[in-house]
Motif scaffolding. Structure first.
Motif, PDB file in Angstrom:
ATOM      1  N   ASN A 194       0.860  -1.178   0.000  1.00 26.08           N
ATOM      2  CA  ASN A 194       0.000   0.000   0.000  1.00 26.08           C
ATOM      3  C   ASN A 194       0.897   1.229   0.000  1.00 26.08           C
ATOM      4  OD1 ASN A 194      -1.917   2.007   0.371  1.00 26.08           O
ATOM      5  ND2 ASN A 194      -3.229   0.647   1.562  1.00 26.08           N
ATOM      6  N   HIS A 195       1.100   1.763  -1.187  1.00 22.71           N
ATOM      7  CA  HIS A 195       2.038   2.860  -1.409  1.00 22.71           C
ATOM      8  C   HIS A 195       1.355   4.224  -1.343  1.00 22.71           C
ATOM      9  CE1 HIS A 195       5.295   4.871  -3.961  1.00 22.71           C
ATOM     10  NE2 HIS A 195       5.965   4.282  -3.005  1.00 22.71           N
ATOM     11  N   ARG A 196       0.064   4.223  -1.001  1.00 26.06           N
ATOM     12  CA  ARG A 196      -0.664   5.485  -0.908  1.00 26.06           C
ATOM     13  C   ARG A 196      -0.237   6.267   0.332  1.00 26.06           C
ATOM     14  NH1 ARG A 196      -6.078   2.029  -2.058  1.00 26.06           N
ATOM     15  NH2 ARG A 196      -5.765   1.764  -4.302  1.00 26.06           N
ATOM     16  N   LYS A 197      -0.271   7.589   0.212  1.00 31.84           N
ATOM     17  CA  LYS A 197      -0.039   8.461   1.369  1.00 31.84           C
ATOM     18  C   LYS A 197      -1.185   9.460   1.398  1.00 31.84           C
ATOM     19  CE  LYS A 197       4.199   7.236  -0.310  1.00 31.84           C
ATOM     20  NZ  LYS A 197       4.522   6.921  -1.709  1.00 31.84           N
ATOM     21  N   ILE A 198      -2.144   9.212   2.281  1.00 30.66           N
ATOM     22  CA  ILE A 198      -3.351  10.031   2.359  1.00 30.66           C
ATOM     23  C   ILE A 198      -3.557  10.479   3.806  1.00 30.66           C
ATOM     24  CG2 ILE A 198      -5.865  10.072   2.082  1.00 30.66           C
ATOM     25  CD1 ILE A 198      -5.591   7.795   0.069  1.00 30.66           C
ATOM     26  N   SER A 199      -3.852  11.745   3.992  1.00 30.81           N
ATOM     27  CA  SER A 199      -4.266  12.238   5.306  1.00 30.81           C
ATOM     28  C   SER A 199      -5.516  13.093   5.127  1.00 30.81           C
ATOM     29  CB  SER A 199      -3.172  13.078   5.966  1.00 30.81           C
ATOM     30  OG  SER A 199      -2.031  12.304   6.250  1.00 30.81           O
ATOM     31  N   ILE A 200      -6.480  12.942   6.041  1.00 28.35           N
ATOM     32  CA  ILE A 200      -7.689  13.764   6.039  1.00 28.35           C
ATOM     33  C   ILE A 200      -7.896  14.284   7.457  1.00 28.35           C
ATOM     34  CG2 ILE A 200     -10.115  13.923   5.436  1.00 28.35           C
ATOM     35  CD1 ILE A 200      -8.358  10.788   4.447  1.00 28.35           C
ATOM     36  N   ILE A 201      -8.073  15.582   7.563  1.00 32.37           N
ATOM     37  CA  ILE A 201      -8.233  16.224   8.859  1.00 32.37           C
ATOM     38  C   ILE A 201      -9.602  16.897   8.912  1.00 32.37           C
ATOM     39  CG2 ILE A 201      -7.319  17.986  10.433  1.00 32.37           C
ATOM     40  CD1 ILE A 201      -4.576  17.528   9.010  1.00 32.37           C
ATOM     41  N   ASP A 202     -10.442  16.452   9.839  1.00 33.03           N
ATOM     42  CA  ASP A 202     -11.778  17.025  10.066  1.00 33.03           C
ATOM     43  C   ASP A 202     -12.675  16.956   8.838  1.00 33.03           C
ATOM     44  OD1 ASP A 202     -11.021  17.591  12.640  1.00 33.03           O
ATOM     45  OD2 ASP A 202     -10.604  19.715  12.271  1.00 33.03           O
ATOM     46  N   GLY A 203     -12.351  16.111   7.881  1.00 32.27           N
ATOM     47  CA  GLY A 203     -13.159  16.024   6.670  1.00 32.27           C
ATOM     48  C   GLY A 203     -13.075  17.252   5.785  1.00 32.27           C
ATOM     49  N   LYS A 204     -12.093  18.122   6.046  1.00 31.74           N
ATOM     50  CA  LYS A 204     -12.000  19.397   5.323  1.00 31.74           C
ATOM     51  C   LYS A 204     -10.664  19.600   4.615  1.00 31.74           C
ATOM     52  CE  LYS A 204     -15.081  21.700   8.617  1.00 31.74           C
ATOM     53  NZ  LYS A 204     -15.194  22.806   9.611  1.00 31.74           N
ATOM     54  N   ILE A 205      -9.606  19.015   5.162  1.00 27.65           N
ATOM     55  CA  ILE A 205      -8.258  19.208   4.618  1.00 27.65           C
ATOM     56  C   ILE A 205      -7.664  17.845   4.288  1.00 27.65           C
ATOM     57  CG2 ILE A 205      -5.921  20.049   5.100  1.00 27.65           C
ATOM     58  CD1 ILE A 205      -7.190  22.020   7.085  1.00 27.65           C
ATOM     59  N   GLY A 206      -7.068  17.729   3.118  1.00 26.88           N
ATOM     60  CA  GLY A 206      -6.420  16.493   2.724  1.00 26.88           C
ATOM     61  C   GLY A 206      -4.977  16.723   2.319  1.00 26.88           C
ATOM     62  N   TYR A 207      -4.173  15.669   2.456  1.00 27.32           N
ATOM     63  CA  TYR A 207      -2.791  15.673   1.963  1.00 27.32           C
ATOM     64  C   TYR A 207      -2.566  14.401   1.154  1.00 27.32           C
ATOM     65  CZ  TYR A 207      -1.631  19.380   5.357  1.00 27.32           C
ATOM     66  OH  TYR A 207      -1.578  20.548   6.065  1.00 27.32           O
ATOM     67  N   LEU A 208      -1.799  14.523   0.081  1.00 28.39           N
ATOM     68  CA  LEU A 208      -1.505  13.380  -0.776  1.00 28.39           C
ATOM     69  C   LEU A 208      -0.218  13.655  -1.547  1.00 28.39           C
ATOM     70  CD1 LEU A 208      -4.033  11.588  -3.122  1.00 28.39           C
ATOM     71  CD2 LEU A 208      -1.865  12.383  -4.028  1.00 28.39           C
ATOM     72  N   GLY A 209       0.640  12.647  -1.665  1.00 31.97           N
ATOM     73  CA  GLY A 209       1.851  12.851  -2.444  1.00 31.97           C
ATOM     74  C   GLY A 209       2.912  11.818  -2.163  1.00 31.97           C
ATOM     75  N   THR A 244       1.200   9.345  -5.932  1.00 35.54           N
ATOM     76  CA  THR A 244       2.084   8.434  -5.201  1.00 35.54           C
ATOM     77  C   THR A 244       2.778   7.428  -6.111  1.00 35.54           C
ATOM     78  OG1 THR A 244       0.395   6.723  -4.773  1.00 35.54           O
ATOM     79  CG2 THR A 244       0.479   8.589  -3.256  1.00 35.54           C
ATOM     80  N   ALA A 245       2.343   7.323  -7.372  1.00 38.80           N
ATOM     81  CA  ALA A 245       2.824   6.253  -8.254  1.00 38.80           C
ATOM     82  C   ALA A 245       4.122   6.635  -8.950  1.00 38.80           C
ATOM     83  CB  ALA A 245       1.764   5.914  -9.296  1.00 38.80           C
TER      84      ALA A 245
END
Length: 399
Positions: A145-160, A332-333
Motif C-alpha cells: 500500500n504505497h498510498r499516502k493520504i491524510s484527512i483532517i476534520d473532513g476538510k483538509i487532505g494531503y496526498l503525495g 504516489t505512483a
C-alpha cells in the motif's frame, strides 16, 4: 537420491511455487479490484516540494484538528522525527479527537510493538495495511500500500510522495536534500479521499466503519481535478491514452523509470512522431539495482530523441507527468512496474491550465538542478554495470 539432486529438486520446487503463487495471486487481485475514480471535481491546492515546509504545515494542521484525523502512510520510520509525529497523534487522541493511523506492513516494519502499544494506550486506533496472507504468501508480500493520504476534520487532505522519517526532512546525509511533491487539498473531493482511506481501513482493521458519517459535502474550489486510485494493472491502462493523446510534449518526473513494454513502446512511438519528451530521474539512488534497471529504457528513449536529466541537488523522489501543458499528474505512483502492476497507488490528475503552468515552474527548477544524461554515457564499456543491469532486468518487476 544424492545431495546435489535434492538441492536441484528443491530449487525447482521453489521456482514452480513462486510462479504459481504469483500467477494465481495476481489473477485473484485483478478479479477483486473495482475501478474507482472521481468525476472532474473542483478544489484548491498547495504544492510542497520540500519536506521541512510540508511537515511544518502538516503538523500544524494536525494540532488544529477538532473532530478526526485519518492517516495512511507507506513508510513510518522508528526515529526521532517519527516519534514527534507519534506524540502529536497521541496528544490529539488524549484530547478526545478520533485518530486513526494505517501504515503498510512491510514499508513500516520498523514500527514495533512498544510504539503501537503506546499509540493505542493514548487512544490512537492503529492498523497495518497489506499484511502477508495465505494462500498467496509471495504475491501478498509484494503488493504494497504505497498510498499516502491524510484527512483532517473532513476538510483538509494531503496526498503525495513524502513519508514519515528523517530522510524526508533532509536529515539523511546521502539523500539530502530530499525532493518530492506533496499536495495540500481542500474542496469537494475531500469526501472521496475519506472513502479511499476507509476502503483500506475496513479491510485491515478490526472495524467496519460506515464512511457516510465522515463525508459531509464540501464547497467547490477553483481547480479542476480528478482522483484515481489504482492497483492490479489499472495504472497502465490509465496512462496509455494520456500518452497517446499528446500532441506536443510529455514531461515525466520519477525516481524509478522502469516502464512496462506497452508504455515504453508508446513513448518511443510518440517521440518518433515528433513529440518532445523530457524525463527527470535521480542521479543518486536510494535502492539497489533500480538505477541499473532503468538504463535499458533510458537508452531506448535517448535513441528515440528524448531528453533525459539526472537531478543533482540531492535525491529526486517526485512523481509527475505533464502532457501538452494541459494535463498534469501528481501522486504516489512511480513510473515503474511495481507501481503499475503491484502497488496500491492514488494519483491526482489536473485539468487546469493555470495550475499546470504553476507546476511547470516547480519541475523547471528541478531540470535546472539536473544535468543531461547522454547516450554515450550509458554506452561506455563497464563490465560491473553490465552485470548489474542483467540482474536488474531479471528482477525489474519487483524493484
Amino acid at each position: 537420491m544424492n545431495l546435489p539432486s535434492i538441492v536441484i529438486a528443491l530449487i525447482l520446487l521453489i521456482i514452480v511455487w513462486l510462479y504459481l503463487d504469483l500467477t494465481f495471486g495476481r489473477k485473484k487481485h485483478i478479479s477483486l479490484f473495482q475501478k474507482r475514480e472521481t468525476p472532474i471535481l473542483y478544489g484548491n491546492f498547495d504544492i510542497f516540494p520540500h519536506g521541512k515546509e510540508l511537515f511544518a504545515d502538516y503538523f500544524h494542521e494536525l494540532k488544529m484538528a477538532r473532530s478526526h484525523i485519518h492517516i495512511l502512510f507507506y513508510i513510518v520510520r522508528d526515529d526521532q522525527f517519527s516519534q514527534q509525529f507519534f506524540e502529536i497523534l497521541k496528544a490529539k487522541a488524549k484530547e478526545g479527537i478520533e485518530v486513526r493511523l494505517l501504515v503498510d506492513r512491510i514499508g513500516s516494519h520498523k514500527v514495533k510493538k512498544p510504539a503501537i502499544n503506546d499509540l493505542r494506550a493514548a487512544g490512537v486506533e492503529f492498523a497495518f495495511s497489506n499484511r502477508i496472507r495465505l494462500p498467496f504468501l509471495f504475491y501478498s508480500s509484494q503488493v504494497r500500500n504505497h498510498r499516502k493520504i491524510s484527512i483532517i476534520d473532513g476538510k483538509i487532505g494531503y496526498l503525495g510522495g513524502f513519508n514519515v522519517g528523517k530522510e524526508y526532512i533532509d536529515e539523511d546525509p546521502k539523500l539530502s536534500p530530499w525532493r518530492d511533491y506533496h499536495l495540500k487539498i481542500t474542496g469537494e473531493s475531500i469526501p472521496f479521499l475519506q472513502q479511499e482511506f476507509f476502503i483500506d481501513w475496513n479491510e485491515y482493521s478490526s472495524e467496519n466503519v460506515a464512511v457516510e458519517a465522515y463525508t459531509p459535502k464540501q464547497p467547490k474550489g477553483k481547480i479542476a481535478h480528478q482522483f484515481v486510485p489504482t492497483e492490479a494493472g489499472f495504472l497502465e491502462k490509465k496512462y496509455l491514452p494520456f500518452l497517446q493523446s499528446a500532441k506536443k510534449s510529455i514531461v515525466i518526473g520519477t525516481p524509478y523509470f522502469i516502464p512496462s513494454n506497452k508504455l515504453i513502446n508508446e513513448l518511443i512511438t510518440a517521440a518518433k512522431r515528433g513529440i518532445m519528451i523530457t524525463i527527470v530521474v535521480p542521479y543518486i539512488t536510494d535502492h539497489m539495482l533500480v538505477q541499473e534497471a532503468s538504463y535499458r529504457y533510458l537508452r531506448s528513449m535517448l535513441k528515440a530523441g528524448a531528453q533525459v536529466f539526472q537531478y543533482r541537488n540531492g535525491f529526486y523522489h517526485a512523481k509527475s507527468i505533464i502532457i501538452d501543458d494541459q494535463l498534469c499528474d501528481i501522486g504516489t505512483a512511480n513510473f515503474d512496474k511495481r507501481s503499475l502492476f503491484l502497488n496500491k497507488e492514488i494519483n491526482c490528475y489536473f485539468y487546469d491550465a493555470a495550475f499546470v503552468d504553476r507546476f511547470k515552474e516547480v519541475i523547471h527548477k528541478d531540470i535546472l538542478d539536473s544535468k543531461p544524461l547522454k547516450l554515450e554515457d550509458l554506452n561506455k564499456p563497464n563490465l560491473f554495470r553490465s552485470l548489474k543491469e542483467g540482474v536488474a532486468g531479471a528482477l525489474s518487476f519487483f524493484l
